[in-house]
Design a protein around this motif. Structure first.
Motif: not given
Ligand code: BGC
Length: 661
Positions: A399-403, A435-441, A455-464
Motif C-alpha cells: 500500500i503506497c500512502a503519503g502526503t 496481514v501480509r501487508t507492506v506500507v510504503v510511505l 497491524q501491518v507486516a512492514a513499513i518502508l519510508y520512501a520519502g520524497f
C-alpha cells in the motif's frame, strides 16, 4: 570594480537588487548575479512571450530530508557537485540553498527542505553540499537565518529563544556549514526575540564575528521591512528589488539617517559577492551529464529510504503475487512525490510506475488499484470494495500512502502527522484481510504510524524520492538493494514534542523547551516515541564490539568493530553521542558528535574510527558569554540509533586536557 568607482546613488541601488532574480549591473559595468531556488533541483523561471514567467524543467532530486536520512557525507558533496552542473546548464550563479533550519516541530511545512532536528547532522551535511556546489562553480546561499522553525504566520511571528539555545541549537548548523565558506547567507522572515530577522544586528554580528561567515547577507524574498534599519544591522542585499523600499532608503540617506560608511559596508560585500561568483564562473562547466545527475538522485533515494518495520516479509522473494494500492504507486501528478513552495522543481520526466518496476522483478502477478482518490483526502474510489477483495487474495499487499505537496508546503504547517482518514482506513481494512501487508510511505517528514503500524507486516519510508526512484524502491522491496537509511528526526506522537505544547499565539512563539529539541528531549526524559532518531532497519544484522579509545590530550579517537552477521552486503550508520556526567549546568542527556556510514560485506567485520576534538565537550556558558569546557567525566556512547546504545566508554577532562581512566 572597487567601491570608490561607484557613486553614492549607484551604491544605494546596488544593495537593493535589480529585479526578482538578479543583482544590479548598471548596464554591464558590474557582473550581474543570477539566482535561482534550490535546494534539490534548479527552479529557474524565465520570461514567456506573453509577459508571464515559466519554469524550466530540471533534474528533480530527492528532498533534503532524504539526503539527511542517508547520513552520507560523500552523497551530500555529490549532490552539490551535481547541482553545480544543473546551475551551469541553466546559467545560475547562486543557488538559494541549502536550508539548515532545525526541525523543532514535526509539523513545520518546510521540514522536507531541511536536514534534521540535530544541528551537527544538519551542519555537516550542509557543509559538504556547499563544498560540492562551490568547488564546481556555483555559489551557495545558506538559509534561513535564523530560528525560522514554523511556517505559521512566518512573516511576523517572533521566535523567542534564549541565547544559549540559539548558540547550541539554532546557530550551530550555520556555524558548521560556514566551514565550507558559503558566499552568502539568507535571513529569514520571522522576528527573533522581537526584532525582524532582516534587522537582527545581534544575529548578524554573531554570524560575522563568532560563526566565521565572510560573505554577503541577502534578504529572504520581501523580508525587508525597512531597508535603512536592515542595512544598519548588516543586511547587505535586499531581494528582490522593491521600488518603495529603495526610495525610502534614498530619502533616509539624504536625511542623514544612514551614513555613506554604513552603505559602503553593504555595497562592498555585494561587490565582493559579484567578483567571487565571477571567479567561480570561470571554472564552471556542465561536468555531469543529465544521466549521471539522475544517477546521483537515485543513489540518494537508495540510501535515504528507511525500513521502519519488518517482521520478515521483506525482502520479497520475487515469486509472490502482489497487489499494489494507492495513487502514490503511479502518480499522475509529480506533486504527490515532493513538497510544495519555492523549492518545487519541474522534473525533466515525471515517470514513476512502481507496479511496472515490480513486475520486472517478480515472476508472480502484479495487480494495481488506485483504491483512494488522488488527493487522498475525500473519498475512496468506486473500486474500493474490489480492492479489498484483491487485498485478501494477494500473497503480499503493497500500500503506497503519503502526503505530497498538498499537505507539506511552504507558508503553512501540517495540522496532523497522521495520514488522511481514507488512507488509514484502507490500510486497516486491507491488513485485516491479509496481514501480509507492506506500507510504503511517501512524505517529507514524520508520519504518525500508530493507528495502523501494529497491524501491518512492514513499513518502508520512501520519502520524497526524486526522479528515477521507482526502480530503486522496487530494488529495495525485492532485496536487490539492502535498505540503509536512518531517521534524521524522532518519530513520535504530535503531542509528545515539546514544541507542540509551547505558546504560538499572539505573534510570539516561545522556545520554552530550550535545548530539549528532538532526541535531546525524548532521550533525556525517556518519553515514548514511535521510532528514535538515527534509527533504520537493514536486511543485514550488525553487531558492534571491541571499543577502543585513545587520546593525545586534545582529541579523542574511538575505534570499534561492526560485524555483518548476514549473507548480504550492507551499510551501517554508527553514531557517537557525548553525555556529560553530573554537569554543572543543564545539559541534555546526549548530543550527537560524530557518525560514520560504512559498507560491511556479508559475514565480514569492519573497523570504524572516529575522531572527536575537544570542542565536542563544550557548552555555551551564559555566565561567561562564550563556549566553555568544564572539567569532569564524559561518557562516549556508540549507538546504532539514539535509543540503541551498543558500546560506551568514559573519558575525563582534567585541567583542560583529556585523560583516559
Ligand atoms: C523562500 C526562500 C526562497 C525565496 C525565493 C521565499 O519565499 O522562503 O527560501 O529562496 O522565496 O524564491
Amino acid at each position: 570594480m572597487k567601491i570608490e568607482d561607484l557613486t553614492i546613488r549607484e551604491k544605494l541601488r546596488l544593495i537593493c537588487g535589480k529585479d526578482y532574480w538578479h543583482t544590479e549591473d548598471f548596464g554591464g559595468k558590474l557582473p550581474s548575479v543570477t539566482m535561482s531556488d534550490g535546494p534539490v533541483g534548479v527552479r529557474r523561471t524565465v520570461p514567456k512571450g506573453d509577459g508571464n514567467e515559466e519554469t524550466v524543467p530540471a533534474v528533480a532530486y530527492p528532498s533534503v530530508q532524504m539526503l539527511a536520512n542517508t547520513w552520507n557525507k560523500e552523497l551530500a558533496y555529490q549532490l552539490g557537485e551535481s547541482l553545480a552542473s544543473d546551475c551551469a546548464e541553466h546559467n545560475v550563479d547562486l543557488l538559494l540553498a541549502p536550508g539548515v533550519n532545525i526541525k523543532r516541530s514535526p509539523v513545520c511545512g518546510r521540514n522536507f527542505e531541511y536536514f534534521s532536528e540535530d544541528p551537527y547532522l544538519a551542519g555537516i551535511l550542509a557543509k559538504e553540499y556547499i563544498a560540492g556546489l562551490q568547488e564546481n562553480g556555483t555559489g551557495a546561499c545558506l538559509k534561513h537565518f535564523v530560528a525560522n522553525n514554523l511556517e505559521f504566520d512566518r512573516l511576523h511571528q517572533s521566535s523567542d529563544v534564549d541565547e544559549r539555545t540559539l548558540r547550541e541549537i539554532y546557530y550551530k548548523p550555520f556555524e558548521i556549514a560556514c566551514g565550507a565558506k558559503p558566499v552568502s547567507v539568507m535571513c529569514s522572515y520571522n522576528r527573533v526575540n522581537g526584532v525582524y530577522a532582516s534587522e537582527n544586528k545581534t544575529g548578524f554580528d554573531a554570524l560575522r564575528n563568532d560563526i566565521g561567515f565572510e560573505g554577503a547577507v541577502i534578504s529572504d524574498w520581501l523580508a525587508v521591512r525597512d531597508r535603512t534599519s536592515a542595512a544598519k544591522a548588516g543586511l547587505d542585499l535586499e531581494m528582490p528589488f522593491d521600488q518603495e523600499n529603495y526610495e525610502k532608503l534614498v530619502a533616509d540617506f539624504e536625511a542623514g539617517k544612514i551614513t555613506e560608511k554604513e552603505i559602503d559596508a553593504c555595497a562592498e560585500r555585494v561587490l565582493r559577492l559579484g567578483s567571487r561568483l565571477t571567479e567561480m564562473r570561470r571554472g564552471r562547466t556542465v561536468k555531469l551529464s543529465e544521466r549521471e545527475r539522475i544517477g546521483i538522485a537515485k543513489k540518494i533515494a537508495s540510501e535515504g529510504m528507511i525500513l521502519l518495520k519488518n517482521d520478515g516479509i521483506l525482502p520479497l522473494t520475487g515469486k509472490e503475487n502482489l497487489a499494489v494500492f494507492g495513487h502514490f504507486a503511479k502518480p499522475a501528478d509529480w506533486g504527490m512525490l515532493c513538497g510544495g513552495g519555492s523549492s518545487r522543481v519541474l522534473p525533466l520526466d515525471c515517470a514513476f510506475d512502481l507496479p511496472k518496476e515490480l513486475q520486472k522483478r517478480t515472476s508472480g502477478s502484479v495487480n494495481y488499484a488506485s483504491a483512494f482518490d488522488s488527493d487522498c483526502v475525500n473519498s475512496f474510489k468506486q473500486n474500493i470494495r474490489d480492492a479489498i477483495l484483491c487485498a485478501s487474495s494477494a500473497d503480499v499487499n503493497i500500500i503506497c500512502a503519503g502526503t505530497g505537496a498538498k499537505f507539506e508546503y511552504e507558508e503553512d504547517d501540517r495540522k496532523t502527522l497522521r495520514l488522511s482518514a481514507v488512507q488509514e482506513r484502507f490500510i486497516v481494512d486491507a491488513a485485516s484481510q491479509n496481514v501480509r501487508t507492506v506500507v510504503v510511505l511517501f512524505a517529507g517528514g514524520v508520519i504518525d504510524v500508530s493507528p495502523w503500524a501494529d497491524q501491518v507486516a512492514a513499513i518502508l519510508y520512501a520519502g520524497f524520492p526524486g526522479m528515477g526512484s521507482d526502480g530503486i524502491l522496487a530494488d529495495i522491496l525485492t532485496g536487490k538493494m539492502n535498505p540503509c537509511g536512518k531517521t534524521s528526526e524522532t518519530f513520535a506522537l504530535l503531542d509528545e514534542y515539546p514544541a507542540s505544547n509551547q505558546n504560538t499565539t499572539c505573534g510570539v512563539t516561545r522556545y520554552g523547551e530550550g535545548l530539549d529539541v528532538g532526541y535531546r528531549y525524548f532521550e533525556t526524559y525517556r518519553k515514548p516515541i514511535l521510532y528514535p532518531f538515527g534509527y533504520g532497519l537493514s536486511y543485514s544484522e550488525f553487531l558492534y564490539r571491541n571499543l577502543q579509545v585513545k587520546t593525545d590530550g586534545k582529541s579523542v579517537e574511538v575505534s570499534f568493530e561492526i560485524e555483518n552477521r548476514s549473507e548480504r552486503d550492507g551499510k551501517e550508520i554508527s553514531q557517537v553521542y557525548v553525555h556529560e556526567c553530573a554537569p554543572l549546568v543543564y545539559r541534555p542527556f546526549m548530543e550527537l558528535k560524530g557518525f560514520s556510514k560504512d559498507e560491511v560485506k556479508a559475514n565480514k567485520i569492519k573497523t570504524v574510527k572516529m575522531k572527536l576534538d575537544m570542542s565536542v565537550f563544550a557548552h555555551w556558558s551564559i555566565a561567561n558569554k562564550q563556549w566553555k569546557i568544564t572539567d569532569g567525566v564524559y561518557e562516549i556512547l556508540i549507538g546504532a540509533s539514539g535509543s540503541d546504545i551498543r558500546l560506551r566508554t568514559r573519558v575525563q577532562i582534567k585541567n583542560k586536557a583529556i585523560v583516559l581512566f
